[in-house]
Scaffold this motif. Structure first.
Motif, PDB file in Angstrom:
ATOM      1  N   ALA A   1      -6.562   9.990  -3.356  1.00 12.80           N
ATOM      2  CA  ALA A   1      -7.235   9.965  -2.049  1.00 12.80           C
ATOM      3  C   ALA A   1      -7.582   8.534  -1.664  1.00 12.80           C
ATOM      4  N   GLY A   2      -8.032   7.747  -2.640  1.00 17.06           N
ATOM      5  CA  GLY A   2      -8.360   6.346  -2.359  1.00 17.06           C
ATOM      6  C   GLY A   2      -7.158   5.564  -1.883  1.00 17.06           C
ATOM      7  N   ASP A   3      -5.995   5.784  -2.521  1.00 17.24           N
ATOM      8  CA  ASP A   3      -4.769   5.096  -2.104  1.00 17.24           C
ATOM      9  C   ASP A   3      -4.369   5.504  -0.685  1.00 17.24           C
ATOM     10  N   PHE A   4      -4.519   6.792  -0.373  1.00 17.20           N
ATOM     11  CA  PHE A   4      -4.127   7.252   0.962  1.00 17.20           C
ATOM     12  C   PHE A   4      -5.079   6.720   2.025  1.00 17.20           C
ATOM     13  N   HIS A   5      -6.380   6.778   1.765  1.00 16.79           N
ATOM     14  CA  HIS A   5      -7.347   6.264   2.738  1.00 16.79           C
ATOM     15  C   HIS A   5      -7.164   4.757   2.956  1.00 16.79           C
TER      16      HIS A   5
ATOM     17  N   ALA B   1       0.833  -1.205   0.000  1.00 12.54           N
ATOM     18  CA  ALA B   1       0.000   0.000   0.000  1.00 12.54           C
ATOM     19  C   ALA B   1       0.867   1.256   0.000  1.00 12.54           C
ATOM     20  N   GLU B   2       1.997   1.219   0.698  1.00 15.65           N
ATOM     21  CA  GLU B   2       2.913   2.375   0.701  1.00 15.65           C
ATOM     22  C   GLU B   2       3.515   2.584  -0.684  1.00 15.65           C
ATOM     23  N   LEU B   3       3.988   1.490  -1.282  1.00 20.47           N
ATOM     24  CA  LEU B   3       4.579   1.597  -2.616  1.00 20.47           C
ATOM     25  C   LEU B   3       3.535   1.990  -3.655  1.00 20.47           C
ATOM     26  N   GLY B   4       2.314   1.493  -3.480  1.00 18.56           N
ATOM     27  CA  GLY B   4       1.232   1.868  -4.394  1.00 18.56           C
ATOM     28  C   GLY B   4       0.943   3.358  -4.329  1.00 18.56           C
ATOM     29  N   LEU B   5       0.973   3.919  -3.124  1.00 18.38           N
ATOM     30  CA  LEU B   5       0.759   5.356  -2.956  1.00 18.38           C
ATOM     31  C   LEU B   5       1.887   6.147  -3.617  1.00 18.38           C
ATOM     32  N   ILE B   6       3.131   5.673  -3.450  1.00 17.46           N
ATOM     33  CA  ILE B   6       4.261   6.362  -4.083  1.00 17.46           C
ATOM     34  C   ILE B   6       4.122   6.330  -5.604  1.00 17.46           C
ATOM     35  N   ARG B   7       3.722   5.184  -6.142  1.00 14.51           N
ATOM     36  CA  ARG B   7       3.523   5.087  -7.595  1.00 14.51           C
ATOM     37  C   ARG B   7       2.503   6.119  -8.073  1.00 14.51           C
ATOM     38  N   ARG B   8       1.425   6.249  -7.321  1.00 15.16           N
ATOM     39  CA  ARG B   8       0.387   7.217  -7.699  1.00 15.16           C
ATOM     40  C   ARG B   8       0.951   8.639  -7.657  1.00 15.16           C
ATOM     41  N   LEU B   9       1.647   8.975  -6.591  1.00 13.80           N
ATOM     42  CA  LEU B   9       2.219  10.320  -6.460  1.00 13.80           C
ATOM     43  C   LEU B   9       3.184  10.621  -7.609  1.00 13.80           C
ATOM     44  N   ALA B  10       4.008   9.634  -7.951  1.00 13.26           N
ATOM     45  CA  ALA B  10       5.020   9.833  -8.991  1.00 13.26           C
ATOM     46  C   ALA B  10       4.404   9.984 -10.380  1.00 13.26           C
TER      47      ALA B  10
ATOM     48  N   LEU C   1      -4.291   3.157   2.857  1.00 10.35           N
ATOM     49  CA  LEU C   1      -3.137   3.003   3.745  1.00 10.35           C
ATOM     50  C   LEU C   1      -3.510   3.383   5.179  1.00 10.35           C
ATOM     51  N   TRP C   2      -4.282   4.434   5.326  1.00 11.85           N
ATOM     52  CA  TRP C   2      -4.762   4.854   6.656  1.00 11.85           C
ATOM     53  C   TRP C   2      -5.531   3.713   7.332  1.00 11.85           C
ATOM     54  N   ASN C   3      -6.432   3.110   6.577  1.00 16.15           N
ATOM     55  CA  ASN C   3      -7.260   2.037   7.142  1.00 16.15           C
ATOM     56  C   ASN C   3      -6.436   0.784   7.448  1.00 16.15           C
ATOM     57  N   LYS C   4      -5.407   0.503   6.627  1.00 17.07           N
ATOM     58  CA  LYS C   4      -4.532  -0.630   6.921  1.00 17.07           C
ATOM     59  C   LYS C   4      -3.810  -0.420   8.251  1.00 17.07           C
ATOM     60  N   GLY C   5      -3.442   0.853   8.517  1.00 15.83           N
ATOM     61  CA  GLY C   5      -2.770   1.168   9.775  1.00 15.83           C
ATOM     62  C   GLY C   5      -3.671   0.974  10.986  1.00 15.83           C
ATOM     63  N   LYS C   6      -4.971   1.113  10.796  1.00 16.56           N
ATOM     64  CA  LYS C   6      -5.909   0.865  11.911  1.00 16.56           C
ATOM     65  C   LYS C   6      -5.938  -0.615  12.258  1.00 16.56           C
ATOM     66  N   ASP C   7      -5.806  -1.473  11.233  1.00 18.95           N
ATOM     67  CA  ASP C   7      -5.856  -2.920  11.453  1.00 18.95           C
ATOM     68  C   ASP C   7      -4.492  -3.513  11.799  1.00 18.95           C
TER      69      ASP C   7
ATOM     70  N   GLN D   1       9.686   8.596  10.557  1.00 12.27           N
ATOM     71  CA  GLN D   1      10.165   9.661   9.678  1.00 12.27           C
ATOM     72  C   GLN D   1       9.861   9.351   8.208  1.00 12.27           C
ATOM     73  N   ALA D   2      10.080   8.092   7.838  1.00 11.93           N
ATOM     74  CA  ALA D   2       9.815   7.688   6.448  1.00 11.93           C
ATOM     75  C   ALA D   2       8.332   7.846   6.120  1.00 11.93           C
ATOM     76  N   ARG D   3       7.478   7.436   7.051  1.00 11.27           N
ATOM     77  CA  ARG D   3       6.034   7.532   6.791  1.00 11.27           C
ATOM     78  C   ARG D   3       5.546   8.975   6.834  1.00 11.27           C
ATOM     79  N   LEU D   4       6.150   9.783   7.680  1.00 14.91           N
ATOM     80  CA  LEU D   4       5.801  11.204   7.677  1.00 14.91           C
ATOM     81  C   LEU D   4       6.211  11.844   6.349  1.00 14.91           C
ATOM     82  N   ALA D   5       7.338  11.401   5.808  1.00 13.94           N
ATOM     83  CA  ALA D   5       7.752  11.902   4.491  1.00 13.94           C
ATOM     84  C   ALA D   5       6.716  11.540   3.435  1.00 13.94           C
ATOM     85  N   LEU D   6       6.182  10.318   3.499  1.00 15.08           N
ATOM     86  CA  LEU D   6       5.154   9.872   2.555  1.00 15.08           C
ATOM     87  C   LEU D   6       3.867  10.675   2.735  1.00 15.08           C
ATOM     88  N   VAL D   7       3.489  10.909   3.977  1.00 16.45           N
ATOM     89  CA  VAL D   7       2.271  11.679   4.258  1.00 16.45           C
ATOM     90  C   VAL D   7       2.439  13.116   3.769  1.00 16.45           C
TER      91      VAL D   7
END
Length: 594
Positions: A537-541, A502-511, A543-549, A565-571
């Motif tokens: 937004a869907g990719d970020f939400h 999910a993190e890498l998927g979000l980076i792909r979307r951003l890039a 990842l957010w929901n995965k973090g809850k679980d 720090q790495a995740r804050l950089a992604l956020v």
């Protein structure tokens, strides 16, 4: 620098092919593309390079694709490269290369995705409503699409001028003048004109004006009442009875008042123009005759009788000899009338003058946003621009379909003030500027659209305005919880802990954002930005929901400072790209949801 990883890999693929095929000229690679594959399971990118070059190289595309894949997989950016189908090559990128895009985003922030400066000047003309009343919902979509398109083209690196063409000549403005004159008479004492008795009803007053002056009052909304009152205050009864000069004065004053109101409406929507051009002024300057003389010198004007078109006859067709433009020489279906049989100019002739004015000011590309009912007008205008510029200037037209405003499943009633339609101000007052702008871009411009007031105000996944703004608000909430670290410090953070799919998927979307900017600008389709932001937004939400679980995926972890720090950089990168995208849409990002 746009940091478009697709453009970067395209250049790498072309370089690899040139090394394999040194005998081929540079233009043999012009049609090479690098795009996301239709099926994400095939990789991050796919290129048609072997297919488009194979013929010139006299090699079977599948064989050339295999050689290209072998060359690409040796690159440090590429994890896998495999030939597929009739000559495609699918590419999967190295995770380190993807992660390395985050510091670029954090350093460039909202400027991320900005394209390199492109040659030529672009004129984007939009809204251009007749100044006969306040802006209505029909104008709104074209206004937002045009404004977002201008912002998008500037983001892609174009030198853009935003223009409003004031249609202040012709029958509609004549009718507006009479309507304002009626409201002026109403503001005077009855004794000043004697057209009706004291206590006459609005209908009786209107009928009296029509009978006295042999006119039909087409416009009658309450918005003209203040105009009439101001005319009475300034001139008293000196404009009674009307004559050509007095009516010209009334028309000029009314158009000026309507344009001031239109500018206020556009400002409320966040729509700006750099230039306002008057049709009446161009006619007065002789621009119509100048355009006709230019076309005549090129042998493109003649006298003739056009064949009657099939279906409904247009306003400019006559069964008599007219002055015609050889529009069919430039791709139009038929030649077009410039002057009617009585010698007066057609509406098309006035538009030609407008476009000559643009060409003379040095624009290389013209982009218009028109209502969908003007679709039949596109070819003739493109022909005129080609003829006036010696085929050096391009004209692209974006057609915007009408919008139907709905509430509780029913069409919304008309505005009391305007009398016959829903005003733009009504819509902004109901849901807010940002919601109007975002929603107007959630469909392709030429697609029918229902603006559902209930949905736009709903806080749910089904409302893209809320969904995207909520993603930004969540990003900001995380960063505030972490003490709002500087983006420069986050750009230096080690990123090797970002390994979850999910993190890498979000980076792909951003890039992908720089490529979205380029592709959307080239296609003249600003709605692609709204689609991208919704997917982001869907990719970020997700990842957010995965973090809850899964607590190991939470953004802030006291016992894992490096991962935090790495995740804050992604956020932070996500927030920056959302802001970049919303900036192109002319929408203000929110810090928190209320």
């Amino acid at each position: 620098m746009s940091h478009d990883i697709f453009a970067h890999l395209r250049a790498r693929a072309i370089a690899a092919l040139q090394a394999l095929l040194p005998e081929l000229p540079a233009d043999a690679f012009a049609r090479v593309t690098m795009e996301p594959p239709r099926d994400a399971s095939h990789g991050d990118m796919s290129t048609n390079a072997a297919m488009v070059v194979g013929k010139a190289a006299k090699l079977p595309p599948p064989k050339l694709a295999a050689q290209l894949a072998e060359a690409l997989v040796a690159l440090p950016e590429v994890a896998e490269a495999a030939p597929a189908g009739p000559g495609f090559v699918n590419i999967r990128l190295q995770e380190d290369f993807l992660r390395a895009q985050l510091p670029l985003m954090l350093r460039e922030r909202e400027a991320y995705g900005q394209g390199e400066a492109k040659p030529g000047r672009v004129n984007v003309e939009y809204v251009s409503a007749n100044p006969t009343g306040p802006m209505h919902v029909g104008h709104c979509r074209g206004a937002v699409v045009g404004d977002a398109l201008a912002l998008l083209l500037a983001k892609a690196g174009h030198d853009v001028t935003r223009e409003y063409y004031i249609n202040d000549a012709g029958a509609q403005v004549q009718a507006l003048g009479w309507a304002a004159y009626w409201r002026y008479l109403e503001a005077l004492p009855v004794a000043a004109h004697g057209l009706w008795a004291d206590g006459a009803s609005p209908e009786e007053r209107k009928a009296a004006v029509e009978a006295a002056y042999g006119t039909t009052l087409q416009y009658g909304g309450e918005y003209l009442v203040p105009v009439g009152q101001e005319l009475a205050k300034r001139h008293g009864a000196e404009l009674v009875p009307p004559d050509a000069g007095k009516l010209a004065l009334v028309r000029g004053f009314t158009v000026k008042a309507m344009m001031a109101e239109i500018r206020e409406d556009l400002a409320a929507l966040g729509v700006e123009h750099d230039v306002f051009v008057s049709e009446a002024a161009l006619i007065a300057e002789g621009k119509l005759e100048e355009a006709e003389a230019l076309l005549n010198r090129e042998g493109l004007i003649y006298r003739g009788v056009l064949e009657p078109p099939k279906g409904k006859l247009p306003d400019d067709w006559e069964p008599r000899e007219q002055t015609l433009f050889r529009s069919s020489d430039f791709g139009d279906d038929t030649d077009r009338a410039l002057r009617k049989s009585d010698g007066t100019g057609t509406y098309f002739a006035n538009d030609i003058a407008n476009h000559l004015h643009k060409i003379e000011r040095g624009f290389d590309h013209l982009v218009h946003v028109w209502g969908a009912d003007h679709g039949g007008y596109v070819k003739r205008m493109q022909a005129a621009v080609a003829a006036l510029s010696g085929r050096k200037v391009s004209l692209d037209v974006v057609l915007a379909q009408i919008v139907h405003v709905m509430k509780d499943g029913q069409p919304v009633r008309m505005s009391k003030r305007a009398g016959s339609y829903i005003t733009l101000r009504d819509l902004i007052d109901e849901v807010g500027r940002d919601a109007v702008r975002f929603t107007m871009l959630t469909r392709k411009a030429d697609a029918q659209m229902e603006f559902d007031l209930d949905l736009v105000l709903q806080q749910s996944r089904d409302n893209p305005v809320f969904y995207v703004q909520y993603a930004h608000a969540r990003c900001r909430s995380v960063l505030r919880s972490a003490g709002d670290p500087s983006l420069d410090s986050l750009a230096e953070a080690p990123l090797d802990t970002l390994t979850d799919a999910a993190e890498l998927g979000l980076i792909r979307r951003l890039a992908a954002w720089p490529r979205v900017v380029e592709a959307a600008a080239a296609a003249r389709e600003p709605h692609r930005v709204a689609f991208f932001l919704n997917d982001l937004a869907g990719d970020f939400h997700l990842l957010w929901n995965k973090g809850k679980d899964d607590t190991t995926l939470r953004f802030i972890q006291a016992d894992a400072p490096a991962a935090t720090q790495a995740r804050l950089a992604l956020v932070a990168a996500t927030a920056a790209v959302v802001r970049s995208g919303l900036g192109v849409m002319g929408v203000t990002p929110v810090e928190e949801m209320r």
